[in-house]
Design an enzyme around this catalytic site. Structure first.
Site, PDB file in Angstrom:
ATOM      1  CG  ASN A 133      31.168  38.473  35.564  1.00 25.19           C
ATOM      2  OD1 ASN A 133      30.624  38.763  36.608  1.00 25.19           O
ATOM      3  ND2 ASN A 133      31.930  38.026  34.954  1.00 25.19           N
ATOM      4  CG  ASP A 191      32.318  37.775  38.769  1.00 29.87           C
ATOM      5  OD1 ASP A 191      31.145  36.298  38.777  1.00 29.87           O
ATOM      6  OD2 ASP A 191      33.136  37.459  38.522  1.00 29.87           O
ATOM      7  CG  HIS A 192      30.896  43.270  40.250  1.00 28.84           C
ATOM      8  ND1 HIS A 192      32.453  43.368  40.767  1.00 28.84           N
ATOM      9  CD2 HIS A 192      31.575  43.048  39.034  1.00 28.84           C
ATOM     10  CE1 HIS A 192      33.409  43.586  39.704  1.00 28.84           C
ATOM     11  NE2 HIS A 192      32.918  43.288  39.181  1.00 28.84           N
ATOM     12  NE  ARG A 232      28.673  46.495  55.992  1.00 30.65           N
ATOM     13  CZ  ARG A 232      27.815  47.669  56.189  1.00 30.65           C
ATOM     14  NH1 ARG A 232      26.939  46.737  56.531  1.00 30.65           N
ATOM     15  NH2 ARG A 232      28.367  49.226  56.051  1.00 30.65           N
ATOM     16  CG  HIS A 270      36.447  35.159  37.504  1.00 28.91           C
ATOM     17  ND1 HIS A 270      37.403  36.673  36.888  1.00 28.91           N
ATOM     18  CD2 HIS A 270      37.480  33.908  38.201  1.00 28.91           C
ATOM     19  CE1 HIS A 270      39.256  36.332  37.191  1.00 28.91           C
ATOM     20  NE2 HIS A 270      38.956  34.666  38.121  1.00 28.91           N
ATOM     21  NE  ARG A 307      40.732  37.829  41.121  1.00 32.72           N
ATOM     22  CZ  ARG A 307      41.030  38.033  40.953  1.00 32.72           C
ATOM     23  NH1 ARG A 307      40.627  39.044  39.353  1.00 32.72           N
ATOM     24  NH2 ARG A 307      42.019  38.227  40.890  1.00 32.72           N
ATOM     25  NE  ARG A 330      39.776  40.567  43.646  1.00 35.50           N
ATOM     26  CZ  ARG A 330      40.848  40.728  43.574  1.00 35.50           C
ATOM     27  NH1 ARG A 330      39.923  41.640  42.583  1.00 35.50           N
ATOM     28  NH2 ARG A 330      41.810  40.897  43.246  1.00 35.50           N
ATOM     29  CG  HIS A 331      34.043  38.282  42.952  1.00 33.20           C
ATOM     30  ND1 HIS A 331      34.545  36.888  42.614  1.00 33.20           N
ATOM     31  CD2 HIS A 331      34.547  39.343  42.292  1.00 33.20           C
ATOM     32  CE1 HIS A 331      34.894  37.460  40.809  1.00 33.20           C
ATOM     33  NE2 HIS A 331      35.126  38.908  41.590  1.00 33.20           N
ATOM     34  CD  GLU A 352      34.785  35.305  33.660  1.00 34.55           C
ATOM     35  OE1 GLU A 352      33.799  35.362  32.918  1.00 34.55           O
ATOM     36  OE2 GLU A 352      34.997  36.194  34.662  1.00 34.55           O
ATOM     37  CB  THR A 378      40.280  39.471  33.929  1.00 35.34           C
ATOM     38  OG1 THR A 378      39.088  39.178  34.736  1.00 35.34           O
ATOM     39  CG2 THR A 378      41.109  38.533  33.290  1.00 35.34           C
ATOM     40  CD  GLU A 424      34.537  36.422  27.232  1.00 34.42           C
ATOM     41  OE1 GLU A 424      33.859  35.118  27.435  1.00 34.42           O
ATOM     42  OE2 GLU A 424      34.400  37.730  27.715  1.00 34.42           O
ATOM     43  CG  HIS A 477      36.713  43.547  30.653  1.00 38.24           C
ATOM     44  ND1 HIS A 477      37.240  42.794  32.115  1.00 38.24           N
ATOM     45  CD2 HIS A 477      37.673  44.734  30.790  1.00 38.24           C
ATOM     46  CE1 HIS A 477      37.705  43.076  32.935  1.00 38.24           C
ATOM     47  NE2 HIS A 477      37.627  44.473  32.346  1.00 38.24           N
ATOM     48  N   GLY A 478      34.280  45.089  29.675  1.00 38.04           N
ATOM     49  CA  GLY A 478      33.515  46.899  29.741  1.00 38.04           C
ATOM     50  C   GLY A 478      32.457  47.268  28.926  1.00 38.04           C
ATOM     51  N   GLY A 484      29.004  42.152  33.008  1.00 40.02           N
ATOM     52  CA  GLY A 484      28.752  41.802  33.898  1.00 40.02           C
ATOM     53  C   GLY A 484      28.394  43.947  34.969  1.00 40.02           C
ATOM     54  CG  HIS A 485      31.388  46.906  36.848  1.00 38.71           C
ATOM     55  ND1 HIS A 485      31.324  48.613  36.497  1.00 38.71           N
ATOM     56  CD2 HIS A 485      32.052  47.529  38.026  1.00 38.71           C
ATOM     57  CE1 HIS A 485      30.833  49.050  37.124  1.00 38.71           C
ATOM     58  NE2 HIS A 485      31.560  48.384  38.743  1.00 38.71           N
TER      59      HIS A 485
HETATM   60  N1  PXP Z   1      34.336  38.111  30.334  1.00 39.29           N
HETATM   61  C1  PXP Z   1      35.440  37.546  30.936  1.00 39.29           C
HETATM   62  C2  PXP Z   1      35.919  36.495  31.019  1.00 39.29           C
HETATM   63  C3  PXP Z   1      35.285  38.028  32.472  1.00 39.29           C
HETATM   64  O1  PXP Z   1      37.056  38.023  32.991  1.00 39.29           O
HETATM   65  C4  PXP Z   1      34.662  39.143  32.506  1.00 39.29           C
HETATM   66  C5  PXP Z   1      35.100  40.628  33.643  1.00 39.29           C
HETATM   67  O2  PXP Z   1      35.558  39.239  35.293  1.00 39.29           O
HETATM   68  C6  PXP Z   1      33.947  39.598  32.074  1.00 39.29           C
HETATM   69  C7  PXP Z   1      33.519  38.730  30.680  1.00 39.29           C
HETATM   70  C8  PXP Z   1      32.816  40.489  32.400  1.00 39.29           C
HETATM   71  O3  PXP Z   1      33.485  41.993  31.737  1.00 39.29           O
HETATM   72  P1  PXP Z   1      32.513  43.617  32.577  1.00 39.29           P
HETATM   73  O4  PXP Z   1      32.700  43.532  33.989  1.00 39.29           O
HETATM   74  O5  PXP Z   1      33.542  44.618  32.899  1.00 39.29           O
HETATM   75  O6  PXP Z   1      31.170  43.490  31.784  1.00 39.29           O
END
Ligand code: PXP
Length: 242
Positions: A7, A9-10, A18, A43, A45, A49-50, A70, A101, A151, A190-191, A212-213
């Site tokens: 992911n 997004d970040h 910026r 994602h 959104r 936002r990203h 997403e 999320t 998921e 997620h996480g 992602g994160h």
């Molecule tokens: N899967 C889904 C459906 C999500 O919404 C997210 C967070 O945007 C992720 C995976 C990835 O989560 P993380 O950034 O915590 O790894």
């Protein structure tokens, strides 16, 4: 081996800080691709936002691997998905105030609406995944509406410690078993991090993780290629022991 979706997004979060052009999300996607990932996850959104619409269109043009989009089941993003036709969409809940999320989608509470969304995606040749908490009722609802995959939101597992984490892991294993009986693909996300991934990756029918994160955060210090490869190393380790 379990497939990895990164992911990105970040990368866009940093760029949007910026409102500029760097870091480049397409370059990030290409580095992940070269490192051997199976898909790129973004994602789009409602609050943008990203990730921006232009990113999703550019990724569609340039990606050699699958795109997992997403999205919330809202008309304006559904229109973008229908136009872009990613390989798969993952329907997620969205709340404007949230930092990320926060929980799974309530599929059981909106069967009629989500059945229509799934049908409309299938008509365009797009697969559909449901981002849900590991709960039997939500799994049954995902099957009823015709989803291809589920998921599991692994946030509760990721945030727990000790016995609580073991309990959350067991919940994921039990729900994955239920999915297998219902012929739904099992994804998780997620996480998840390089430190907590292995026990989840050992779930026998787990097919895909989206991370992602942790990858983007570690990439700041060790580089994106290395951060992706670390995660792939954990997935390989899980494959060796299962
Ligand atoms: N899967 C889904 C459906 C999500 O919404 C997210 C967070 O945007 C992720 C995976 C990835 O989560 P993380 O950034 O915590 O790894």
């Amino acid at each position: 081996m379990i497939e990895l979706g990164v992911n990105i997004d970040h990368v866009a979060t940093l760029r949007q800080a910026r409102r500029g052009v760097v870091p480049d999300v397409i370059a990030a996607a290409k580095i992940c691709e070269l490192a051997g990932v199976h898909q790129i996850t973004v994602h789009l959104r409602a609050d943008r936002r990203h990730i921006q619409d232009a990113d999703v269109y550019a990724l569609k043009e340039t990606l050699l691997v699958h795109m997992n989009l997403e999205m919330a089941a809202v008309p304006e993003v559904i229109r973008v998905a229908h136009d872009i036709k990613p390989y798969i969409v993952c329907l997620v809940p969205e709340n404007r105030e949230e930092v990320t999320t926060e929980g799974g989608l309530d599929v059981a509470g909106q069967v009629g609406k989500l059945t229509e969304v799934v049908q409309s995606m299938h008509e365009k040749g797009i697969k559909v995944s449901m981002f849900i908490d590991p709960e039997p009722g939500q799994i049954e609802a995902a099957a009823v509406i015709g989803a291809d995959a589920v998921e599991f939101h692994t946030g509760a597992y990721a945030n727990a410690a000790g016995d609580d984490a073991d309990g959350e892991l067991q919940r994921l294993w039990d729900c994955a078993e239920q999915l297998e009986k219902m012929n739904l693909y099992c994804h998780a996300g997620h996480g998840l991090t390089v430190r907590n991934l292995l026990p989840v990756a050992r779930i026998p029918n787990l097919r895909e993780v989206n991370i992602g994160h942790d990858i983007i955060a570690r990439a700041l210090f060790i580089g994106l290629d290395n951060a992706v490869k670390e995660i792939m190393g954990v997935l390989k380790e899980a494959d060796n022991v299962s």
